[in-house]
Design a protein around this motif. Sequence first.
Motif, PDB file in Angstrom:
ATOM      1  N   ILE A 158       0.855  -1.202   0.000  1.00 19.40           N
ATOM      2  CA  ILE A 158       0.000   0.000   0.000  1.00 19.40           C
ATOM      3  C   ILE A 158       0.883   1.241   0.000  1.00 19.40           C
ATOM      4  O   ILE A 158       0.646   2.191  -0.754  1.00 19.40           O
ATOM      5  N   LEU A 179       2.428   1.552  -3.566  1.00 22.81           N
ATOM      6  CA  LEU A 179       1.491   2.000  -4.603  1.00 22.81           C
ATOM      7  C   LEU A 179       1.077   3.446  -4.378  1.00 22.81           C
ATOM      8  O   LEU A 179       0.885   4.206  -5.333  1.00 22.81           O
ATOM      9  N   VAL A 181      -4.564  -0.851  -4.616  1.00 21.03           N
ATOM     10  CA  VAL A 181      -4.611  -0.370  -3.233  1.00 21.03           C
ATOM     11  C   VAL A 181      -5.919  -0.809  -2.594  1.00 21.03           C
ATOM     12  O   VAL A 181      -5.946  -1.274  -1.450  1.00 21.03           O
ATOM     13  N   PHE A 186      -5.655  -4.371  -1.509  1.00 22.48           N
ATOM     14  CA  PHE A 186      -4.848  -4.596  -0.303  1.00 22.48           C
ATOM     15  C   PHE A 186      -5.534  -4.065   0.959  1.00 22.48           C
ATOM     16  O   PHE A 186      -5.412  -4.653   2.032  1.00 22.48           O
ATOM     17  N   VAL A 187      -6.248  -2.956   0.825  1.00 24.32           N
ATOM     18  CA  VAL A 187      -6.971  -2.433   1.987  1.00 24.32           C
ATOM     19  C   VAL A 187      -8.051  -3.426   2.398  1.00 24.32           C
ATOM     20  O   VAL A 187      -8.222  -3.741   3.586  1.00 24.32           O
ATOM     21  N   PHE A 213      -7.951  -6.563   1.938  1.00 24.94           N
ATOM     22  CA  PHE A 213      -7.196  -7.675   2.512  1.00 24.94           C
ATOM     23  C   PHE A 213      -6.917  -7.433   3.998  1.00 24.94           C
ATOM     24  O   PHE A 213      -7.177  -8.278   4.851  1.00 24.94           O
ATOM     25  N   LEU A 214      -6.419  -6.224   4.318  1.00 22.19           N
ATOM     26  CA  LEU A 214      -6.113  -5.906   5.718  1.00 22.19           C
ATOM     27  C   LEU A 214      -7.392  -5.857   6.547  1.00 22.19           C
ATOM     28  O   LEU A 214      -7.419  -6.316   7.684  1.00 22.19           O
TER      29      LEU A 214
END
Lengths: 382, 334, 289
Positions: B121, B124, C265, C268-269, C271-272
């Motif tokens: 994150i 990116l 992004v 991944f957010v 994912f978290l």
Amino acid sequence: MKHLFLALTAALTIFTTLPAQGAAPVKIGFINSITGKEAQIGENLTNGATMAIDDLKARNIDVEMIREDDGGDPKNALAAYEKLVTRDRVIGVVGPYTSACANVVASRADQYQVPLLVPAAAKEEITMKGYRNVFRLNAPADVYSNVLLKSIAPFRPGTIAYIYAANDFGVSTVKTAQVNASTMGLKEVANEKYQQGQPDYRATLAKVKAAQPDLVFLVSYDADAILLMRQAKEIGLTPKAFLGAGAGYTTAQFAQLQDISSMVISATQWTDDVNWPGAADFGVRYRARFGKDPSYHAACAYEAVRIMALSALKARDSKVLRSALTAGSWNGIMGPVRFASYGGYTNQNNHPMLVQQLQAGRYETVYPAQFSKKKLIYPYRR
Amino acid sequence: MTKQWTGIATFAALAASVPFFLGDNPYIADILITMLMMAALASAWNIVGGYAGQFSFGHAAYFGAGAYTTSILLTASSIALPLCIGAGILAASLIALLTGAIVFRLRGHYFALASIAVAEIVRLTAHNLEITGGAQGLLITDITFGNLDLNSKEPFYFAMLFLLVTTLAISLLVRHSRAGYFLLAIREDQDAAASLGINLYLWKNMALVISAALASVAGSIYAVYIRFIDTSAVLSLRLSIEIILTTIIGGVGTLWGPVLGAALLVSLAEALRSNLAGELLVNSGIITEASPIESFLKNNLAHAHVLVYGIITVLCILNLPKGILGLFRRKQRT
Amino acid sequence: MLFFQSLISGILTGGIYALAAMGMSLVFGVMNISNFAHGDLMMLGMYMAYYLFTLLNIDPFLSLVLIMPAAFVFGYAIEKTMINRVIGHPSENQILLTVGLGLIMGNTALLAFTSDPKILTTSYSSSSFNLPGDISVSIPMLLSFLVTCLLTAVLYLFLSTTRTGMALRATSQNREAAQLMGIDVSRMSAIAFGIGTLLAASAGALIAQTYYIDPFAGHTFLLKSFTICVLGGLGSVIGAGVGGIVIGVVEAMSAAYLSSEWKDVVVFVLFLAILLLRPRGLFGRKGEQ
């Protein structure tokens, strides 16, 4: 502790106990991305450079070229340059390929006073800092969008959409394209930056299609270009012209896929159908030797190594070499080459870029008029 | 413990004298700077990864936070270099605290994957923003600091050495303090440590913040040294993995393992990258310049060096799971 | 129109993600190993499909019949010779071993096949049909999706009805207990890794038809597969299937309504967020392990 120092000493000795070989032929260096994420394009440069050295050998001109890999990492590029300059004692260096690496090495060239000839990196600032020992053969990033839009300007398109890779080249090129487009009065209707290597761009393309642009301006490397155009066809994105900047739209592979690539207009540093001396012959020999079409990177590397090798052979010393490069002029497969200072650039070859269009599966040069046999077809139809 | 302090002092003195023997040799100085940097990064990682047993796979984020903060401040303002580095420490610590808040609830593979996600994150975001130069990266020119010659190698050699020695000293202090015993307890068995009343969350975060702060300083020095950064150079997963690999090959959880690992891996990578390995074979008379082996090496080693690197990684993990120092010490994890 | 186009594209792409992630999840469940070489195993599948098509003219869908057993044997052998030596070792050693194996595979491919991207072009590569409302559906993507569904069903039946499948699930649930029950867990590990490789290579072969092939082309799918495994619950094969489609749709929707550059992004957010709110994922059984 004892072992640690032993190991450190051992590691040090590898680098210190290897004196470079005695003074044989003139030595030049060649830094390139042989591995790493830019290796695909790096291979074309390697091939071009190898051919240049072999061509000189065939004429009994013996110049030793020491190759270094930077893996696309600026830190390695710097190490490579410092090794070439201080350990191998080369008097001139060709490379590196990527803009990031070239930027870093260029900033050190004046310190070591060993000329650097950048063959194909596009970022403008490399030759805009006034470095005396940095030379560039290819046209910088702003020229890509400049020639593309100039070639299409007579047809008076109204709107433009951008689809481009989120990398250095993509961002730089689109930034200058936006400036050029607004002076032309083109209205921007979509701006889509994408992360490379995605398998699916349909959502992005559908969004662009909804904006109904006259021109779609694309910047992509090899494979993304094919994916984007294939999916654009499926989605039914049909602007009046596709403008492609970047290597992806100038490959033989792309040309072969006629159902998706026909009529695409692209900017390139080199084609083998221009009347520059030896260009066509280079294409033929390259194909015979490597079994594929030469990209413009191969031609740039070939000519850069040839210029560097010939100049180094005469100069035999870095300082003389610098003056020789500053003063000299050449005419080879990249057309007339001269390193001049203009428009904020220093030692930049004002290379005329070419615009080509895929017509019947062949890249035809369509702009500027003095280099082209065919006319640009607009609007796009299939 | 006194022995180890003596060790650090001896190392510092010996390493500090190297530039005087080296003379003007920028290429070797460059390799040594890289070694010191990797040693400092691996030692910093070792505080959280080795002592506390929390295997962060996202240390590039802290390195990059330092590099970016320093570069942005240097190009956009006239703030003095030490303050920029300080701001980098602050930025990295903040990211570490944020990361800690998320990943320290997790264990094992989940922890490793979450630390990768946070670092991605960060990468990116830096890649997409304007202030970081985005995909184009940041070029820093015309920096001055006092009357140091920033074109020469010495300032960076001593800066990296100072950072490494500081990191080693902090490692030793942490290791032999109350905090150090808590961290070891956490590494060996988190649940048992918690039942003894050790505040897992507090101590793990402390280790991570110290580690991140040190990594960010390495990033700041790197940025000023190379003068160009972009996301693939300072924020990549590859860098995070290299840091761990360096520690593991040297010996995880030991004071000198990371240093040894850095010395070996950096010289190996450079010898392969520049084909000095092939030259060594020629010069030592094992093969001749004209032999097909040498021409193969000359033409292909550059292609194959990452391959060789991979093979050595696999051999090391399979045969030396405790690192090279594990060979010499029976009881390395005490 | 944009919404449905993105939805359909997202589901079809998600199918491929799912297939790749299922192999990873199975390996994780049975062996408790995060396989960082998974993307490189996909790459091997891509090259196999490419050369079977260009040299022997075997259609990529048919070539799966040859690729799957070859990949299984390859994975089985890797497990027997290398991976099994780090089972029970610290997880970072396992991860680095698979990273090293990935480096070896990727760079061997670089030497063997060069870095030139290969494009597998069949007669139907660029063919598509339109649903009402001008929504385009790619035919090779749709076929790949159907094959994925078929493979998932076969895998599910294998795991739930055969002796080996049940032994695999038992090992996945509790390795020690399974061993005590007389299951040869070391053999189960090798079989799991073999099947994981088979699924990765199949995913590679399927995506090769609409993607491009280069020595590092699998890396795009590595972090995605991890995300999907966690979303579905590490170790849950069905979870990975559903997770793949969810991630495919989330990506397409982010590209359509947010921006193409930020879609990773978003993933991944997400994912978290899942790790924090529901660490065992949608279908996971174990919590934090």
